[in-house]
Design a protein around this motif. Structure first.
Motif, mmCIF file in Angstrom:
data_model
loop_
_atom_site.group_PDB
_atom_site.id
_atom_site.type_symbol
_atom_site.label_atom_id
_atom_site.label_comp_id
_atom_site.label_asym_id
_atom_site.label_seq_id
_atom_site.Cartn_x
_atom_site.Cartn_y
_atom_site.Cartn_z
ATOM 1 N N ALA A 133 0.826 -1.206 0.000
ATOM 2 C CA ALA A 133 0.000 0.000 0.000
ATOM 3 C C ALA A 133 0.862 1.259 0.000
ATOM 4 C CB ALA A 133 -0.935 -0.011 1.213
ATOM 5 N N GLY A 134 1.911 1.249 0.817
ATOM 6 C CA GLY A 134 2.797 2.407 0.868
ATOM 7 C C GLY A 134 3.519 2.644 -0.447
ATOM 8 N N ALA A 135 3.937 1.558 -1.107
ATOM 9 C CA ALA A 135 4.610 1.702 -2.403
ATOM 10 C C ALA A 135 3.653 2.250 -3.455
ATOM 11 C CB ALA A 135 5.174 0.356 -2.848
ATOM 12 N N ALA A 136 2.383 1.841 -3.404
ATOM 13 C CA ALA A 136 1.395 2.367 -4.343
ATOM 14 C C ALA A 136 1.201 3.870 -4.144
ATOM 15 C CB ALA A 136 0.067 1.630 -4.173
ATOM 16 N N VAL A 137 1.186 4.288 -2.895
ATOM 17 C CA VAL A 137 1.081 5.721 -2.597
ATOM 18 C C VAL A 137 2.310 6.455 -3.130
ATOM 19 C CG1 VAL A 137 1.050 7.437 -0.749
ATOM 20 C CG2 VAL A 137 -0.428 5.425 -0.598
ATOM 21 N N ALA A 138 3.494 5.894 -2.878
ATOM 22 C CA ALA A 138 4.738 6.547 -3.307
ATOM 23 C C ALA A 138 4.842 6.634 -4.822
ATOM 24 C CB ALA A 138 5.944 5.789 -2.746
ATOM 25 N N LEU A 139 4.176 5.723 -5.533
ATOM 26 C CA LEU A 139 4.242 5.725 -6.983
ATOM 27 C C LEU A 139 3.612 6.981 -7.579
ATOM 28 C CD1 LEU A 139 5.138 4.023 -9.422
ATOM 29 C CD2 LEU A 139 2.871 2.955 -9.395
ATOM 30 N N VAL A 140 2.588 7.513 -6.921
ATOM 31 C CA VAL A 140 1.886 8.686 -7.466
ATOM 32 C C VAL A 140 2.068 9.940 -6.613
ATOM 33 C CG1 VAL A 140 0.139 7.303 -8.629
ATOM 34 C CG2 VAL A 140 -0.239 7.988 -6.265
ATOM 35 N N TRP A 141 2.807 9.811 -5.496
ATOM 36 C CA TRP A 141 3.018 10.970 -4.615
ATOM 37 C C TRP A 141 4.501 11.140 -4.351
ATOM 38 C CZ3 TRP A 141 3.759 10.845 1.143
ATOM 39 C CH2 TRP A 141 3.840 12.160 1.687
ATOM 40 N N LYS A 142 5.035 12.286 -4.732
ATOM 41 C CA LYS A 142 6.438 12.607 -4.480
ATOM 42 C C LYS A 142 6.480 13.738 -3.456
ATOM 43 C CE LYS A 142 10.720 13.919 -6.866
ATOM 44 N NZ LYS A 142 11.319 14.266 -8.166
ATOM 45 N N PRO A 143 6.756 13.437 -2.188
ATOM 46 C CA PRO A 143 6.706 14.469 -1.152
ATOM 47 C C PRO A 143 7.812 15.499 -1.319
ATOM 48 C CG PRO A 143 7.637 12.459 -0.256
ATOM 49 C CD PRO A 143 7.158 12.129 -1.639
ATOM 50 N N ARG A 144 7.521 16.715 -0.981
ATOM 51 C CA ARG A 144 8.529 17.778 -1.023
ATOM 52 C C ARG A 144 9.397 17.755 0.233
ATOM 53 N NH1 ARG A 144 10.839 21.013 -4.317
ATOM 54 N NH2 ARG A 144 10.403 22.945 -3.225
ATOM 55 N N LEU A 145 8.757 17.758 1.419
ATOM 56 C CA LEU A 145 9.508 17.776 2.682
ATOM 57 C C LEU A 145 9.926 16.352 3.029
ATOM 58 C CD1 LEU A 145 7.363 20.341 4.714
ATOM 59 C CD2 LEU A 145 9.552 20.726 3.562
ATOM 60 N N VAL A 146 10.929 15.863 2.294
ATOM 61 C CA VAL A 146 11.277 14.457 2.394
ATOM 62 C C VAL A 146 11.872 14.106 3.759
ATOM 63 C CG1 VAL A 146 13.563 14.761 1.367
ATOM 64 C CG2 VAL A 146 12.416 12.575 1.185
ATOM 65 N N GLY A 147 12.595 15.024 4.403
ATOM 66 C CA GLY A 147 13.167 14.735 5.714
ATOM 67 C C GLY A 147 12.093 14.473 6.748
ATOM 68 N N VAL A 148 11.066 15.305 6.771
ATOM 69 C CA VAL A 148 9.962 15.123 7.713
ATOM 70 C C VAL A 148 9.196 13.846 7.405
ATOM 71 C CG1 VAL A 148 7.772 16.104 8.526
ATOM 72 C CG2 VAL A 148 9.743 17.599 8.105
ATOM 73 N N VAL A 149 8.938 13.594 6.127
ATOM 74 C CA VAL A 149 8.186 12.398 5.731
ATOM 75 C C VAL A 149 8.947 11.125 6.091
ATOM 76 C CG1 VAL A 149 7.338 11.096 3.743
ATOM 77 C CG2 VAL A 149 6.878 13.546 3.926
ATOM 78 N N VAL A 150 10.243 11.115 5.830
ATOM 79 C CA VAL A 150 11.044 9.927 6.143
ATOM 80 C C VAL A 150 11.020 9.634 7.636
ATOM 81 C CG1 VAL A 150 13.402 9.028 6.216
ATOM 82 C CG2 VAL A 150 12.523 10.040 4.110
ATOM 83 N N CYS A 151 11.219 10.659 8.458
ATOM 84 C CA CYS A 151 11.246 10.448 9.910
ATOM 85 C C CYS A 151 9.895 9.978 10.440
ATOM 86 C CB CYS A 151 11.672 11.725 10.621
ATOM 87 S SG CYS A 151 13.423 12.123 10.429
ATOM 88 N N LEU A 152 8.837 10.668 10.077
ATOM 89 C CA LEU A 152 7.518 10.314 10.598
ATOM 90 C C LEU A 152 7.064 8.947 10.098
ATOM 91 C CD1 LEU A 152 5.602 13.726 10.399
ATOM 92 C CD2 LEU A 152 6.764 12.679 12.358
ATOM 93 N N SER A 153 7.366 8.638 8.838
ATOM 94 C CA SER A 153 6.993 7.323 8.308
ATOM 95 C C SER A 153 7.772 6.210 9.004
ATOM 96 C CB SER A 153 7.245 7.281 6.797
ATOM 97 O OG SER A 153 6.475 8.258 6.132
ATOM 98 N N THR A 154 9.046 6.452 9.268
ATOM 99 C CA THR A 154 9.852 5.462 9.982
ATOM 100 C C THR A 154 9.323 5.226 11.385
ATOM 101 O OG1 THR A 154 11.807 6.103 8.708
ATOM 102 C CG2 THR A 154 12.196 4.897 10.753
#
Length: 422
Positions: free
Chosen positions: A275-296
């Motif tokens: 599910a997460g990979a499907a989301v990432a396929l069509v969504w490219k986040p701008r604030l990648v540092g925040v997204v990486v930390c919160l997702s982790t």
């Protein structure tokens, strides 16, 4: 951007022949890995290894990577990445096939599986930096995010039913079959990689091995955001692997009742990854540092659920969320590194990055059994959840991490998508 354009752009990397072969090879290999993780865990438990034996086997798979990753990074930047992937897949196939034969004949011992894990770990030390640099080499910059997301989506699609199937196969026919299947998929992946046709690295080699190694280290340490996030990984990765790979199967055996239900839990995790990979396929986040930390940070949820002995539906929900968060995090992180690290140094920098996260893992594997015996499985899992949560928050206190962004992808006209290099 309309959804039809988004979907067309998402599939554009598959028009590139070397990428298609790379994608197919990884998919084949993942079909084996999807079941072999369950097979290996219960193979060790069934031959009497217990949590300590499983920790030894898993540590044996990590230790050669720690010793050889930096060498693998230099090799991948100097020589053909496709050829490196061929030989590493072939070596892994032979090692897994030998272990499967020993399990079939009933003569397998823990040290046999330790030896197999050691060989596969050494091969992985060369495969990982080579595979990490292939996307940059075979697809144009505007397709990289989609290429990374497709790989993640493909990986998780193939593996989503693997753990549940692996649990059933272990219960019905034994772990030798699932490890044997993994050997076959490694061999098939080697054949596909041999057809990629990539030449040696394009960078000019102006110095010796040590100088190349030093150049990769200099590039790595000069980027504060990179080594800070790697430090975060050096905490999160071993804690998660200990909780999920070692104590998780033990929890499944003692609390859930056996490999079948633990296979359901692991399938929930891979479903979340899908599910997460499907989301990432069509969504490219701008604030990648925040997204990486919160997702982790979502990875603390399953550890907390097992520590609290939550009902099975709650545990499965937790692993689904954790899997989705991890897929989004890994896809965004791959794009960031590929965007900011020069292609001729990418494999070396990736090897330093991977090494930093792997160094603590063997110690965690070896400590898992004694800690579980001293404090109990559930208490160790609960403590791990707290450690992951804290490790996720700390980098966000740094402005440089919070400010990390990905450049927006240009929208490719339809005619460019249709005429992508094949």
């Amino acid at each position: 951007m309309g959804w039809s354009v988004r979907l067309r752009a998402a599939g554009a990397p598959l028009a590139v022949r070397p990428y298609r072969l790379h994608f197919a090879a990884r998919m084949l290999s993942w079909t084996g890995s999807g079941v072999s993780s369950i097979g290996l865990a219960f193979a060790v438990l069934y031959i009497g290894g217990g949590p300590t034996g499983l920790g030894l086997v898993l540590a044996a798979g990590i230790a050669p990577q720690i010793l050889l990753l930096l060498v693998g990074g230099v090799v991948a930047d100097r020589w053909s990445r496709a050829r490196v992937m061929v030989w590493t897949n072939a070596v892994s196939a032979l090692a897994e096939a030998a272990a499967a034969v020993l399990l079939f004949t009933g003569s397998a011992q823990v040290w046999h599986l330790v030896a197999m894990a050691t060989v596969c770990g050494a091969a992985s030390a060369f495969f990982t930096p080579a595979a990490g640099g292939v996307v940059v080499e075979v697809v144009p910059a505007e397709m990289r995010h989609a290429a990374n997301a497709l790989l993640k989506l493909g990986q998780n699609t193939v593996k989503v039913a693997g753990p549940a199937l692996g649990g059933v196969l272990v219960a019905v026919v034994g772990p030798g079959w699932v490890i044997g299947w993994d050997a076959l998929t490694f061999a098939a992946a080697a054949l596909l990689c041999a057809r990629m046709g990539l030449g040696p690295a394009r960078a000019k080699i102006r110095a010796g091995f040590v100088a190349d190694l030093r150049e990769g280290w200099t590039d790595f340490r000069s980027r504060r955001w990179l080594w800070v996030m790697v430090l975060q990984g050096s905490v999160v990765v071993p804690v998660w692997l200990v909780g999920y790979q070692i104590l998780g199967p033990v929890y499944g055996e003692r609390v859930l009742g056996g490999p079948e239900l633990w296979g359901v839990v692991v399938s929930g995790f891979t479903a979340g990854l899908l599910a997460g990979a499907a989301v990432a396929l069509v969504w490219k986040p701008r604030l990648v540092g925040v997204v990486v930390c919160l997702s982790t940070g979502c990875m603390s949820l399953p550890l907390a659920a097992m520590g609290a002995r939550a009902p099975l539906p709650v545990l499965v929900s937790a692993v689904v969320v954790a899997g989705a968060g991890l897929a989004v995090s890994m896809t965004a992180w791959s794009g960031l590194v590929q965007e900011r690290i020069p292609a001729d140094r990418l494999s070396r920098v990736l090897s330093w990055s991977t090494l930093g996260q792997l160094v603590p893992v063997p110690a965690g594997y070896l400590a898992a059994g004694p800690l579980a015996g001293m404090f109990g499985v559930r208490r160790v899992l609960a403590a791990g959840a707290v450690v992951v949560a804290v490790a996720v928050v700390v980098p966000l206190l740094m402005r440089q991490v919070r400010a990390l962004t990905l450049a927006p992808s240009p929208v490719l006209p339809a005619e460019e998508l249709a005429t992508a290099p094949r």
